[in-house]
Design a protein around this motif. Structure first.
Motif, PDB file in Angstrom:
ATOM      1  N   MET A 374       0.826  -1.208   0.000  1.00 35.19           N
ATOM      2  CA  MET A 374       0.000   0.000   0.000  1.00 35.19           C
ATOM      3  C   MET A 374       0.865   1.265   0.000  1.00 35.19           C
ATOM      4  N   PRO A 375       0.713   2.148  -0.998  1.00 29.47           N
ATOM      5  CA  PRO A 375       1.466   3.413  -0.969  1.00 29.47           C
ATOM      6  C   PRO A 375       0.882   4.343   0.090  1.00 29.47           C
ATOM      7  N   ILE A 376       1.747   5.007   0.832  1.00 27.97           N
ATOM      8  CA  ILE A 376       1.330   5.940   1.875  1.00 27.97           C
ATOM      9  C   ILE A 376       1.928   7.302   1.571  1.00 27.97           C
ATOM     10  N   ARG A 377       1.118   8.346   1.721  1.00 27.99           N
ATOM     11  CA  ARG A 377       1.598   9.707   1.525  1.00 27.99           C
ATOM     12  C   ARG A 377       1.199  10.550   2.740  1.00 27.99           C
ATOM     13  N   GLY A 378       2.126  11.320   3.243  1.00 26.88           N
ATOM     14  CA  GLY A 378       1.817  12.240   4.327  1.00 26.88           C
ATOM     15  C   GLY A 378       1.835  11.575   5.690  1.00 26.88           C
ATOM     16  N   PHE A 379       1.246  12.249   6.688  1.00 29.59           N
ATOM     17  CA  PHE A 379       1.179  11.782   8.072  1.00 29.59           C
ATOM     18  C   PHE A 379       2.578  11.576   8.675  1.00 29.59           C
ATOM     19  N   GLY A 380       3.543  12.340   8.163  1.00 25.29           N
ATOM     20  CA  GLY A 380       4.918  12.203   8.626  1.00 25.29           C
ATOM     21  C   GLY A 380       5.710  11.138   7.895  1.00 25.29           C
ATOM     22  N   PHE A 381       5.040  10.289   7.111  1.00 23.08           N
ATOM     23  CA  PHE A 381       5.708   9.178   6.442  1.00 23.08           C
ATOM     24  C   PHE A 381       6.452   9.664   5.216  1.00 23.08           C
ATOM     25  N   ARG A 382       7.728   9.300   5.115  1.00 24.18           N
ATOM     26  CA  ARG A 382       8.544   9.712   3.981  1.00 24.18           C
ATOM     27  C   ARG A 382       9.094   8.502   3.225  1.00 24.18           C
ATOM     28  N   GLY A 383       8.457   7.349   3.437  1.00 25.71           N
ATOM     29  CA  GLY A 383       8.839   6.156   2.707  1.00 25.71           C
ATOM     30  C   GLY A 383       7.997   5.996   1.451  1.00 25.71           C
ATOM     31  N   LEU A 384       7.864   4.750   0.985  1.00 25.46           N
ATOM     32  CA  LEU A 384       7.137   4.475  -0.248  1.00 25.46           C
ATOM     33  C   LEU A 384       5.881   3.659  -0.003  1.00 25.46           C
ATOM     34  N   VAL A 385       6.029   2.507   0.666  1.00 20.81           N
ATOM     35  CA  VAL A 385       4.886   1.628   0.896  1.00 20.81           C
ATOM     36  C   VAL A 385       4.785   1.305   2.385  1.00 20.81           C
ATOM     37  N   LEU A 386       3.610   0.839   2.782  1.00 22.49           N
ATOM     38  CA  LEU A 386       3.348   0.544   4.183  1.00 22.49           C
ATOM     39  C   LEU A 386       4.253  -0.572   4.701  1.00 22.49           C
ATOM     40  N   GLY A 387       4.316  -1.685   3.988  1.00 24.14           N
ATOM     41  CA  GLY A 387       5.111  -2.826   4.436  1.00 24.14           C
ATOM     42  C   GLY A 387       4.381  -3.646   5.484  1.00 24.14           C
ATOM     43  N   THR A 388       4.863  -4.868   5.694  1.00 26.42           N
ATOM     44  CA  THR A 388       4.292  -5.739   6.716  1.00 26.42           C
ATOM     45  C   THR A 388       4.655  -5.210   8.102  1.00 26.42           C
ATOM     46  N   LEU A 389       4.105  -5.829   9.147  1.00 19.84           N
ATOM     47  CA  LEU A 389       4.401  -5.419  10.516  1.00 19.84           C
ATOM     48  C   LEU A 389       5.527  -6.263  11.095  1.00 19.84           C
ATOM     49  N   SER A 390       6.445  -5.602  11.789  1.00 18.28           N
ATOM     50  CA  SER A 390       7.421  -6.284  12.634  1.00 18.28           C
ATOM     51  C   SER A 390       6.959  -6.199  14.071  1.00 18.28           C
ATOM     52  N   VAL A 391       7.281  -7.232  14.852  1.00 19.97           N
ATOM     53  CA  VAL A 391       6.806  -7.311  16.236  1.00 19.97           C
ATOM     54  C   VAL A 391       7.977  -7.561  17.176  1.00 19.97           C
TER      55      VAL A 391
END
Length: 485
Positions: A374-391
């Motif tokens: 999922m591409p993410i824009r804004g909300f402080g995020f400066r990456g490209l995609v959401l990515g999976t979750l690490s725990v």
């Protein structure tokens, strides 16, 4: 004969917003502004900035604490600016004061920000100013977006921007011909301001990156906005109706791509590129082994970040999306510049209480390609995609379905199965509390934010801990019936 659309231009107002350290576009704007000043004369052209000029994802901004942005505004002959959240929330007050007091030759206007300890405006800020251009007295008021939970942690009191603008407008109105609000609060609130705050002639908007190629006219107030990233500059011709003494406006948004970078501005960028390279070249850690980072599956560096969030917030569980990291780290020396390059987002840690059911929902989604990619824009995020979750603090078991997709089959917190009915303390990131990405994490309660630390600051600390690095290499996600690729 003068018609409704044919009247003399007394002054030209040029406004930029949400440049987000696209420094080359700022340099092109300087050329456009210089051209306007040559044509109309500097005494008839007013240039202002509406905030979020600075963005710490850019090395020149990070390495100079924003000084490069101030100097580019000078090169563009900016005569007033307001603060966006990228200035106000990503720099501590001492740094802001230092950079604006030491570098800025223009007034910094914010009517709804005061010091928390005394409710006074610091010496380097002012609520408003009056600038005369072409014989027109132009009143300028600045307001910025209200994020009280964050600003208070930095020692700021942020009040209602519309009420603050209205109060300041009442003071200025008798003394000006044109009353302008430089608004970094977003289009929905700009509309409200136009409807509710009397006496405002012109609202120049930012924050929500809206582009109004034709201005909005709400009552007697004109609302303008020029998009994002310095792709356009707002241009407003101002005249005065001789019969009513009311201002007249002709507004447009001018693309800057066709303009060359102003030579002085280009030199500023190059000078700060060299200075920032030196400053960010300092070694912050030494790694004996490389740390891989992948967005699509578990890997050591995102695991280390999840563990850092858990420890920093003293939580039971650490959760972070792998897209926060743009690359891994090689063995050997790690510089501040490398860490900034792989983790550029100005995102802060936070702690919350989150039900097991909401944690499970996010974990299940994190196995699905549509979330990972999922591409993410804004909300402080400066990456490209959401990515999976690490725990961290958890162990997960996943299995392949008949169609080859992964699904969550079991989840453990410590040695106990994840309990959907129980609330857990979770160390994670502020981005999730804004309702982006894994939406179930937004359901957390008792949220506590940690400022001024960014997640890359936590990661820098963790790189000194050999035990944490070794632990990050241990698998927390066990795939049954096949291996992830």
């Amino acid at each position: 004969m003068e018609t409704a659309n044919n009247w003399p231009v007394e002054a030209v107002l040029l406004h930029s917003n949400d440049i987000h350290s696209r420094l080359e576009n700022a340099a092109r704007m300087a050329s456009l502004i210089a051209e306007e000043r040559r044509f109309y004369g500097s005494d008839r052209v007013l240039a202002v900035d509406i905030g979020d000029h600075m963005d710490r994802m850019r090395p020149e901004t990070e390495g100079s604490d924003g000084a490069v942005n101030i100097e580019l505004l000078h090169a563009a002959c900016c005569e007033a600016a307001t603060l966006g959240n990228n200035e106000g929330l990503t720099f501590v007050p001492e740094t802001l004061e230092s950079v604006y007091r030491n570098y800025a030759k223009f007034p910094v206007l914010v009517a709804n920000v005061k010091q928390l300890h005394d409710s006074e405006c610091p010496a380097w800020l002012a609520p408003s100013t009056i600038i005369s251009k072409g014989g027109i007295r132009i009143g300028l008021i600045g307001v910025t977006a209200r994020f009280p939970d964050f600003y208070e942690l930095l020692g700021w009191e942020v009040t209602d921007p519309i009420a603050a603008a209205a109060a300041e407008a009442a003071k200025l109105r008798p003394h000006v011909d044109v009353l302008v609000v430089m608004s970094h609060i977003g289009l929905p609130l700009d509309r409200r301001m136009a409807e509710e705050a009397p006496g405002i002639d012109l609202i120049l908007g930012g924050h929500t990156h809206h582009l109004l190629e034709e201005p909005l006219v709400i009552g007697t107030t004109t609302v303008c906005a020029a998009g994002k990233f310095g792709e356009r500059i707002g241009r407003i011709e101002i005249g005065i109706d001789p019969a009513t003494s009311r201002p007249r406006f002709r507004a447009s948004c001018v693309p800057v791509a066709a303009y060359d970078e102003h030579p002085e501005a280009a030199d500023i960028i190059e000078r700060y590129r060299e200075l920032s390279s030196e400053r960010l070249g300092c070694v912050v850690a030494h790694l004996e082994t490389a740390l891989e980072a992948r967005t699509d599956q578990e890997s050591p560096l995102p695991n280390l970040l999840a563990a850092s969030l858990r420890r920093w917030t003293q939580a039971e569980i650490g959760l972070v999306n792998n897209g926060q990291l743009l690359a891994g780290l090689s063995a050997g020396d790690v510089t501040a510049g490398e860490l900034h390059a792989i983790c550029p987002s100005p995102i802060n840690p936070c702690r919350m209480k989150l039900s097991g059911a909401h944690i499970r929902e996010a974990l299940e989604q994190s196995l699905q390609p549509e979330y990972i990619e999922m591409p993410i824009r804004g909300f402080g995020f400066r990456g490209l995609v959401l990515g999976t979750l690490s725990v961290d603090g958890m162990r997960l078991e996943v299995e392949h379905t008949a169609s080859g997709q992964l699904q969550l089959s079991a989840a453990f917190v410590g040695d106990e199965p994840l309990n959907d009915e129980r609330e857990y303390t979770v160390g994670t990131i502020d981005m999730f509390t804004f309702g982006v990405g894994y939406l179930s994490i937004k359901q957390g309660t008792e949220v506590r934010y940690y400022l001024p630390e960014f997640i890359r600051d936590l990661l820098a600390d963790a790189l000194h801990d050999s035990d944490s690095i070794a632990e990050a290499a241990r698998e927390r996600i066990i795939v049954r019936g096949g291996a992830a690729t």
